[in-house]
Design a protein around this motif. Structure first.
Motif, PDB file in Angstrom:
ATOM      1  N   ALA A  25       0.838  -1.193   0.000  1.00  0.00           N
ATOM      2  CA  ALA A  25       0.000   0.000   0.000  1.00  0.00           C
ATOM      3  C   ALA A  25       0.875   1.246   0.000  1.00  0.00           C
ATOM      4  O   ALA A  25       1.928   1.273   0.644  1.00  0.00           O
ATOM      5  CB  ALA A  25      -0.910   0.002   1.225  1.00  0.00           C
ATOM      6  N   PRO A  26       0.474   2.277  -0.719  1.00  0.00           N
ATOM      7  CA  PRO A  26       1.248   3.529  -0.686  1.00  0.00           C
ATOM      8  C   PRO A  26       1.155   4.166   0.692  1.00  0.00           C
ATOM      9  O   PRO A  26       0.197   3.947   1.439  1.00  0.00           O
ATOM     10  CB  PRO A  26       0.571   4.388  -1.749  1.00  0.00           C
ATOM     11  CG  PRO A  26      -0.829   3.863  -1.824  1.00  0.00           C
ATOM     12  CD  PRO A  26      -0.719   2.379  -1.566  1.00  0.00           C
ATOM     13  N   LEU A  27       2.157   4.953   1.038  1.00  0.00           N
ATOM     14  CA  LEU A  27       2.139   5.613   2.338  1.00  0.00           C
ATOM     15  C   LEU A  27       0.960   6.582   2.437  1.00  0.00           C
ATOM     16  O   LEU A  27       0.293   6.658   3.471  1.00  0.00           O
ATOM     17  CB  LEU A  27       3.462   6.354   2.564  1.00  0.00           C
ATOM     18  CG  LEU A  27       3.672   6.917   3.967  1.00  0.00           C
ATOM     19  CD1 LEU A  27       3.665   5.796   5.002  1.00  0.00           C
ATOM     20  CD2 LEU A  27       4.982   7.701   4.041  1.00  0.00           C
ATOM     21  N   PHE A  28       0.707   7.294   1.365  1.00  0.00           N
ATOM     22  CA  PHE A  28      -0.434   8.211   1.347  1.00  0.00           C
ATOM     23  C   PHE A  28      -1.121   8.099  -0.002  1.00  0.00           C
ATOM     24  O   PHE A  28      -0.475   8.157  -1.049  1.00  0.00           O
ATOM     25  CB  PHE A  28       0.022   9.655   1.585  1.00  0.00           C
ATOM     26  CG  PHE A  28      -1.115  10.633   1.634  1.00  0.00           C
ATOM     27  CD1 PHE A  28      -2.021  10.617   2.685  1.00  0.00           C
ATOM     28  CD2 PHE A  28      -1.296  11.571   0.625  1.00  0.00           C
ATOM     29  CE1 PHE A  28      -3.077  11.519   2.738  1.00  0.00           C
ATOM     30  CE2 PHE A  28      -2.341  12.477   0.665  1.00  0.00           C
ATOM     31  CZ  PHE A  28      -3.238  12.450   1.730  1.00  0.00           C
ATOM     32  N   GLY A  80       0.266  -2.635  13.247  1.00  0.00           N
ATOM     33  CA  GLY A  80       1.066  -3.739  12.723  1.00  0.00           C
ATOM     34  C   GLY A  80       0.906  -3.895  11.224  1.00  0.00           C
ATOM     35  O   GLY A  80       1.890  -4.094  10.495  1.00  0.00           O
ATOM     36  N   LEU A  81      -0.312  -3.784  10.738  1.00  0.00           N
ATOM     37  CA  LEU A  81      -0.571  -3.904   9.303  1.00  0.00           C
ATOM     38  C   LEU A  81      -0.016  -2.712   8.533  1.00  0.00           C
ATOM     39  O   LEU A  81       0.395  -2.845   7.381  1.00  0.00           O
ATOM     40  CB  LEU A  81      -2.074  -4.054   9.055  1.00  0.00           C
ATOM     41  CG  LEU A  81      -2.691  -5.347   9.595  1.00  0.00           C
ATOM     42  CD1 LEU A  81      -4.203  -5.324   9.439  1.00  0.00           C
ATOM     43  CD2 LEU A  81      -2.110  -6.565   8.894  1.00  0.00           C
ATOM     44  N   LEU A  82       0.013  -1.541   9.174  1.00  0.00           N
ATOM     45  CA  LEU A  82       0.632  -0.371   8.549  1.00  0.00           C
ATOM     46  C   LEU A  82       2.126  -0.597   8.352  1.00  0.00           C
ATOM     47  O   LEU A  82       2.685  -0.290   7.291  1.00  0.00           O
ATOM     48  CB  LEU A  82       0.391   0.867   9.408  1.00  0.00           C
ATOM     49  CG  LEU A  82       1.149   2.139   8.996  1.00  0.00           C
ATOM     50  CD1 LEU A  82       0.687   2.629   7.631  1.00  0.00           C
ATOM     51  CD2 LEU A  82       0.974   3.228  10.049  1.00  0.00           C
ATOM     52  N   LEU A  83       2.793  -1.138   9.376  1.00  0.00           N
ATOM     53  CA  LEU A  83       4.223  -1.404   9.263  1.00  0.00           C
ATOM     54  C   LEU A  83       4.524  -2.403   8.149  1.00  0.00           C
ATOM     55  O   LEU A  83       5.582  -2.326   7.507  1.00  0.00           O
ATOM     56  CB  LEU A  83       4.763  -1.941  10.596  1.00  0.00           C
ATOM     57  CG  LEU A  83       4.757  -0.963  11.780  1.00  0.00           C
ATOM     58  CD1 LEU A  83       5.335  -1.639  13.004  1.00  0.00           C
ATOM     59  CD2 LEU A  83       5.545   0.299  11.448  1.00  0.00           C
ATOM     60  N   ALA A  84       3.594  -3.326   7.916  1.00  0.00           N
ATOM     61  CA  ALA A  84       3.774  -4.313   6.852  1.00  0.00           C
ATOM     62  C   ALA A  84       3.291  -3.790   5.506  1.00  0.00           C
ATOM     63  O   ALA A  84       3.286  -4.543   4.530  1.00  0.00           O
ATOM     64  CB  ALA A  84       3.032  -5.598   7.214  1.00  0.00           C
ATOM     65  N   ARG A  85       2.884  -2.531   5.463  1.00  0.00           N
ATOM     66  CA  ARG A  85       2.413  -1.881   4.228  1.00  0.00           C
ATOM     67  C   ARG A  85       1.176  -2.556   3.665  1.00  0.00           C
ATOM     68  O   ARG A  85       1.015  -2.706   2.460  1.00  0.00           O
ATOM     69  CB  ARG A  85       3.529  -1.849   3.184  1.00  0.00           C
ATOM     70  CG  ARG A  85       4.777  -1.105   3.603  1.00  0.00           C
ATOM     71  CD  ARG A  85       4.587   0.396   3.636  1.00  0.00           C
ATOM     72  NE  ARG A  85       4.205   0.917   2.325  1.00  0.00           N
ATOM     73  CZ  ARG A  85       5.087   1.178   1.361  1.00  0.00           C
ATOM     74  NH1 ARG A  85       6.366   0.986   1.560  1.00  0.00           N
ATOM     75  NH2 ARG A  85       4.671   1.663   0.201  1.00  0.00           N
ATOM     76  N   LYS A  86       0.285  -2.966   4.581  1.00  0.00           N
ATOM     77  CA  LYS A  86      -0.979  -3.555   4.149  1.00  0.00           C
ATOM     78  C   LYS A  86      -2.069  -2.502   3.962  1.00  0.00           C
ATOM     79  O   LYS A  86      -3.125  -2.798   3.414  1.00  0.00           O
ATOM     80  CB  LYS A  86      -1.459  -4.589   5.177  1.00  0.00           C
ATOM     81  CG  LYS A  86      -0.465  -5.703   5.485  1.00  0.00           C
ATOM     82  CD  LYS A  86      -0.287  -6.628   4.307  1.00  0.00           C
ATOM     83  CE  LYS A  86       0.604  -7.807   4.679  1.00  0.00           C
ATOM     84  NZ  LYS A  86       0.833  -8.717   3.526  1.00  0.00           N
TER      85      LYS A  86
END
Length: 286
Positions: free
Chosen positions: A38-41, A121-127
């Motif tokens: 997933a893109p950061l923004f 946690g899912l953000l860190l994994a770029r989900k």
């Protein structure tokens, strides 16, 4: 015996690890499709109804989660005879059962996070994107506050007298004990979330997406059995924040930092462990 040895050798040859450590577990001939990072923004999603629908789903799910679980905690707390109530086991079942039901209901809309630590946690994994993660966390916290508020509205005097389901480190345990319990408990939960939603497992075991809410809810149940005597079991910063705000007594805020720092550390460790060790997602290019 010789036939058994042949079968073992066949299995080793067929399922051997073919990838160098620290590169990738995703070969070109893999039989599953790894979702893109997933893109950061992602500005486009801010104008999408599905984005706000997902946030509303997280709000309602967390609202219902706090409503049912805090009512269960209050029912046990106000009883003079614990044998006449569901007891600690019942509280654990309420938390785990609600997560099972709510993840099942909302997984197809928002992913069924219902927990800022899971979202982190899912953000860190770029989900998911940072904007979506922040929106989810805000909606989860608001839902938790409203859920605990409704419980207080039903029984205000008893709510304040019996602690309002607020998380505190129990007498006899240090702040370090509480922090450790929250880190490990959240690690168990977030690690289970990653494993239950793994793209590789989903491709090879068609039943996994359907059953994913079950191990997640069961992980919540088991963690509560283990840590209710220590911290009342947070492992969910929104749950802890909602109860603390509505209860709003000094001792509920004294240890409140533990219920944010612990779950976020546990979620980060689970994300790193699953991505770098279990899945061997590359941290250097080929």
């Amino acid at each position: 015996m010789e036939r058994k040895d042949d079968e073992i050798r066949l299995g080793v040859n067929r399922y051997s690890e073919r990838h160098n450590i620290g590169t990738t577990a995703q070969s070109d001939d893999r039989d599953y499709q790894e979702p893109p990072l997933a893109p950061l923004f992602e500005p486009e999603e801010l104008s999408s109804w599905s984005f706000y629908r997902a946030g509303i789903a997280e709000f309602i799910a967390t609202f219902l989660f706090l409503y049912i679980t805090i009512l269960t905690v209050m029912g046990v707390s106000k009883s003079s005879n614990k044998c006449a109530t569901v007891g600690i086991q019942g509280i654990a079942w309420a938390f785990g059962g609600m997560i099972f039901a709510l993840v099942y209901c909302t997984a197809g809309i928002s992913g069924g996070h219902i927990n800022p630590a899971v979202t982190f946690g899912l953000l860190l994994a770029r989900k998911l994107s940072l904007s979506r993660a922040l929106f989810y966390i805000v909606m989860q916290c608001l839902g938790a506050i409203f859920g605990a508020g409704v419980v207080k509205g039903f029984q205000k005097s008893q709510y304040e007298m019996l602690g309002g389901g607020a998380n505190v480190v129990a007498s006899g345990y240090s702040k370090g004990d509480g922090l450790g319990a929250e880190i490990i408990g959240t690690f168990v939960l977030v690690y289970t979330v990653f494993s239950a939603t793994d793209a590789k497992r989903n491709a090879r075991d068609s039943h996994v997406p359907i059953l994913a809410p079950l191990p997640i809810g069961f992980a919540v149940f088991l963690v509560h059995l283990a840590t209710i005597p220590i911290t009342g079991t947070g492992i969910n910063p929104a749950r802890s924040l909602g109860a603390a705000i509505i209860y709003n007594k000094d001792h509920a805020w004294d240890d409140h930092w533990i219920f944010w720092v612990g779950p976020f550390i546990g979620a980060a460790l689970a994300a790193l462990y699953h991505q770098l060790v279990i899945r061997a997602i590359p941290f250097k290019s080929k």
